[in-house]
Design a protein around this motif. Structure first.
Motif, mmCIF file in Angstrom:
data_model
loop_
_atom_site.group_PDB
_atom_site.id
_atom_site.type_symbol
_atom_site.label_atom_id
_atom_site.label_comp_id
_atom_site.label_asym_id
_atom_site.label_seq_id
_atom_site.Cartn_x
_atom_site.Cartn_y
_atom_site.Cartn_z
ATOM 1 N N SER A 223 0.818 -1.212 0.000
ATOM 2 C CA SER A 223 0.000 0.000 0.000
ATOM 3 C C SER A 223 0.850 1.259 0.000
ATOM 4 O O SER A 223 1.592 1.529 0.948
ATOM 5 C CB SER A 223 -0.929 0.004 1.226
ATOM 6 O OG SER A 223 -1.664 1.205 1.279
ATOM 7 N N GLU A 224 0.736 2.041 -1.072
ATOM 8 C CA GLU A 224 1.439 3.328 -1.134
ATOM 9 C C GLU A 224 0.805 4.334 -0.183
ATOM 10 O O GLU A 224 1.456 5.278 0.261
ATOM 11 C CB GLU A 224 1.406 3.877 -2.563
ATOM 12 C CG GLU A 224 2.162 3.004 -3.571
ATOM 13 C CD GLU A 224 2.108 3.579 -4.970
ATOM 14 O OE1 GLU A 224 1.419 4.606 -5.159
ATOM 15 O OE2 GLU A 224 2.757 3.008 -5.857
ATOM 16 N N ARG A 225 -0.453 4.137 0.144
ATOM 17 C CA ARG A 225 -1.156 5.068 1.025
ATOM 18 C C ARG A 225 -0.784 4.833 2.490
ATOM 19 O O ARG A 225 -1.096 5.656 3.346
ATOM 20 C CB ARG A 225 -2.674 4.897 0.870
ATOM 21 C CG ARG A 225 -3.178 5.123 -0.537
ATOM 22 C CD ARG A 225 -4.697 5.042 -0.584
ATOM 23 N NE ARG A 225 -5.197 3.761 -0.101
ATOM 24 C CZ ARG A 225 -5.343 2.699 -0.874
ATOM 25 N NH1 ARG A 225 -4.990 2.748 -2.152
ATOM 26 N NH2 ARG A 225 -5.828 1.565 -0.375
ATOM 27 N N LYS A 226 -0.103 3.715 2.748
ATOM 28 C CA LYS A 226 0.297 3.365 4.110
ATOM 29 C C LYS A 226 -0.898 3.259 5.062
ATOM 30 O O LYS A 226 -0.792 3.519 6.255
ATOM 31 C CB LYS A 226 1.308 4.382 4.663
ATOM 32 C CG LYS A 226 2.571 4.512 3.841
ATOM 33 C CD LYS A 226 3.305 3.186 3.732
ATOM 34 C CE LYS A 226 4.568 3.313 2.891
ATOM 35 N NZ LYS A 226 5.248 2.010 2.683
ATOM 36 N N ASP A 227 -2.068 2.895 4.503
ATOM 37 C CA ASP A 227 -3.228 2.692 5.364
ATOM 38 C C ASP A 227 -3.176 1.295 5.971
ATOM 39 O O ASP A 227 -2.376 0.455 5.570
ATOM 40 C CB ASP A 227 -4.528 2.894 4.584
ATOM 41 C CG ASP A 227 -4.588 2.003 3.343
ATOM 42 O OD1 ASP A 227 -3.537 1.433 2.982
ATOM 43 O OD2 ASP A 227 -5.664 1.872 2.751
ATOM 44 N N SER A 228 -4.023 1.053 6.948
ATOM 45 C CA SER A 228 -4.022 -0.228 7.641
ATOM 46 C C SER A 228 -4.901 -1.240 6.931
ATOM 47 O O SER A 228 -5.827 -0.883 6.189
ATOM 48 C CB SER A 228 -4.507 -0.042 9.088
ATOM 49 O OG SER A 228 -3.657 0.820 9.796
ATOM 50 N N LEU A 229 -4.637 -2.497 7.186
ATOM 51 C CA LEU A 229 -5.475 -3.571 6.680
ATOM 52 C C LEU A 229 -6.862 -3.436 7.304
ATOM 53 O O LEU A 229 -6.971 -3.222 8.508
ATOM 54 C CB LEU A 229 -4.847 -4.907 7.059
ATOM 55 C CG LEU A 229 -5.412 -6.190 6.461
ATOM 56 C CD1 LEU A 229 -5.213 -6.220 4.954
ATOM 57 C CD2 LEU A 229 -4.707 -7.395 7.093
ATOM 58 N N PRO A 230 -7.932 -3.526 6.505
ATOM 59 C CA PRO A 230 -9.281 -3.388 7.069
ATOM 60 C C PRO A 230 -9.495 -4.312 8.261
ATOM 61 O O PRO A 230 -9.122 -5.489 8.239
ATOM 62 C CB PRO A 230 -10.185 -3.771 5.891
ATOM 63 C CG PRO A 230 -9.381 -3.414 4.679
ATOM 64 C CD PRO A 230 -7.950 -3.717 5.048
ATOM 65 N N GLY A 231 -10.134 -3.775 9.310
ATOM 66 C CA GLY A 231 -10.299 -4.514 10.547
ATOM 67 C C GLY A 231 -11.053 -5.817 10.399
ATOM 68 O O GLY A 231 -10.694 -6.832 11.011
ATOM 69 N N ASP A 232 -12.112 -5.824 9.571
ATOM 70 C CA ASP A 232 -12.892 -7.049 9.413
ATOM 71 C C ASP A 232 -12.073 -8.136 8.719
ATOM 72 O O ASP A 232 -12.192 -9.325 9.031
ATOM 73 C CB ASP A 232 -14.185 -6.763 8.647
ATOM 74 C CG ASP A 232 -13.920 -6.223 7.249
ATOM 75 O OD1 ASP A 232 -12.925 -5.489 7.074
ATOM 76 O OD2 ASP A 232 -14.697 -6.546 6.323
ATOM 77 N N VAL A 233 -11.223 -7.717 7.782
ATOM 78 C CA VAL A 233 -10.364 -8.679 7.099
ATOM 79 C C VAL A 233 -9.339 -9.252 8.069
ATOM 80 O O VAL A 233 -9.094 -10.468 8.098
ATOM 81 C CB VAL A 233 -9.651 -8.021 5.898
ATOM 82 C CG1 VAL A 233 -8.676 -9.008 5.243
ATOM 83 C CG2 VAL A 233 -10.666 -7.524 4.883
ATOM 84 N N LEU A 234 -8.747 -8.389 8.880
ATOM 85 C CA LEU A 234 -7.756 -8.844 9.848
ATOM 86 C C LEU A 234 -8.362 -9.839 10.829
ATOM 87 O O LEU A 234 -7.735 -10.840 11.188
ATOM 88 C CB LEU A 234 -7.184 -7.641 10.603
ATOM 89 C CG LEU A 234 -6.063 -7.941 11.599
ATOM 90 C CD1 LEU A 234 -4.902 -8.627 10.894
ATOM 91 C CD2 LEU A 234 -5.594 -6.655 12.270
ATOM 92 N N THR A 235 -9.598 -9.593 11.240
ATOM 93 C CA THR A 235 -10.273 -10.515 12.155
ATOM 94 C C THR A 235 -10.424 -11.895 11.528
ATOM 95 O O THR A 235 -10.176 -12.920 12.182
ATOM 96 C CB THR A 235 -11.663 -9.963 12.538
ATOM 97 O OG1 THR A 235 -11.499 -8.711 13.214
ATOM 98 C CG2 THR A 235 -12.402 -10.929 13.442
ATOM 99 N N ARG A 236 -10.798 -11.935 10.253
ATOM 100 C CA ARG A 236 -10.952 -13.229 9.563
ATOM 101 C C ARG A 236 -9.600 -13.914 9.386
ATOM 102 O O ARG A 236 -9.500 -15.144 9.488
ATOM 103 C CB ARG A 236 -11.640 -13.028 8.220
ATOM 104 C CG ARG A 236 -13.072 -12.500 8.342
ATOM 105 C CD ARG A 236 -13.762 -12.459 6.998
ATOM 106 N NE ARG A 236 -14.041 -13.800 6.507
ATOM 107 C CZ ARG A 236 -14.576 -14.045 5.311
ATOM 108 N NH1 ARG A 236 -14.883 -13.048 4.500
ATOM 109 N NH2 ARG A 236 -14.821 -15.279 4.933
#
Length: 339
Positions: A223-236
């Protein structure tokens, strides 16, 4: 477990269980390209740092996808010859009659196609030769490999001239090597030579905290935006069992970044080996009757598996079938039915 021999002294660290999570104060640590927050991995990293200062042969064990080759790369990169090559003999994949020529080299006269080949030991220079699946080597090859480890010598197929090598030999395996010795599949003297150091890389599912750490790390590199992995995806991701370990996790995060569907069910038109595993949640949660869901899961797994083996063996059905451990006719039938 890990074992290190320093002169006549043997130091041994065994990790018999890594079910417990790391303490709250545990910090992420690196070893080469490896990254972990788990104490069991931190112990392995320290062993790797010691191995980097020696030229002893060693072996790395663990499930597929845990990072055995990455560990070997990290050891080399941490030592005095970081730019030397790493070459791999895939003993479980190559036809037995070709292993000796691939490993030691072959003269033009002895080669079936009349082409001289230097062999992996010549290609490695002062780097590393990885023997992936030593238990699958023919006994005669095991004897010659033992000579190379003990004397640093070998001869090409079709030649009596003795060549020398400075390459380090590392064995990697996903099976129980001790059991293979008991069954006579691996010479005990070769086993002992490869036991100068032993590293067992734990599976990802036992390394509490590493799924989140590694998932966020892979996402950050994409990610060039340096945003975080979506929380719902991380939970799965954290709930998944990861039978394919770190390799599977990396593929899942890459798929999430590319198409936004880390756990999407694979389609008939585009199936990958990773997709068959990652689609498990879709089959479970898709609302289909048990029998139909199971049929579709098996179908998509077989399609992905056949496609992967054919790609790995350059489209050669006979070699793919041999590597898969099934009859050539049965593999051809699967190919015809699924493609």
């Amino acid at each position: 477990g890990e074992e290190i021999r320093l002169g006549t002294t043997m130091l041994e660290v065994r990790v018999t269980s890594v079910e417990a999570g790391p303490p709250a104060s545990a910090e992420p640590r690196r070893f080469g390209r490896m990254l972990s927050v788990h104490p069991a991995m931190h112990r392995i990293f320290r062993v790797g740092e010691k191995l980097a200062q020696t030229t002893l042969p060693y072996r790395v064990e663990g499930e597929g996808g845990v990072g055995k080759k990455v560990f070997v790369e990290s050891v080399l990169e941490s030592g005095p010859t970081p730019n030397e090559p790493i070459v791999v003999l895939e003993a479980t994949v190559l036809p037995p009659e070709t292993v000796e020529a691939v490993l030691f080299g072959v003269t033009a006269e002895a080669s079936k196609d009349g082409v001289e080949r230097p062999g992996l030991f010549a290609e490695a220079g002062r780097g590393v030769v990885i023997i992936d699946g030593p238990c699958d080597l023919d006994p005669a090859i095991q004897r010659k490999l033992l000579r190379t480890i003990e004397r640093g010598e070998y001869s090409r197929v079709g030649d009596t001239k003795v060549e020398t090598t400075k390459a380090r030999i590392v064995a990697t395996s996903r099976e129980d090597v001790d059991r293979a010795v008991e069954l006579g599949r691996l010479r005990e003297d070769l086993f002992q030579r490869l036991a100068a150091a032993r590293v067992e890389v734990p599976s990802l599912r036992t390394r509490t905290g590493d799924v989140e750490l590694l998932a966020e790390h892979v996402w950050a590199t994409l990610s060039e935006r340096k945003d975080s992995l979506p929380g719902d995806v991380l939970t799965r991701l954290q709930k998944h069992s990861w039978p394919g370990n770190v390799r599977e996790l990396e593929s899942a995060v890459q798929r999430q970044f590319a198409v936004g569907e880390a756990f999407a069910a694979p389609s008939a038109s585009r199936v990958t080996a990773e997709g068959a595993t990652l689609g498990l949640h879709a089959y479970v949660e898709g609302g289909l009757p048990l029998v139909r869901a199971r049929e579709e899961l098996v179908r998509d797994f077989e399609r992905a598996y056949v496609a992967h083996m054919l790609e790995r063996h350059g489209g050669n059905v006979r070699r793919a079938a041999a590597a898969a451990g099934v009859a050539h006719r049965y593999f051809q039938l699967l190919k015809s039915r699924l493609t």
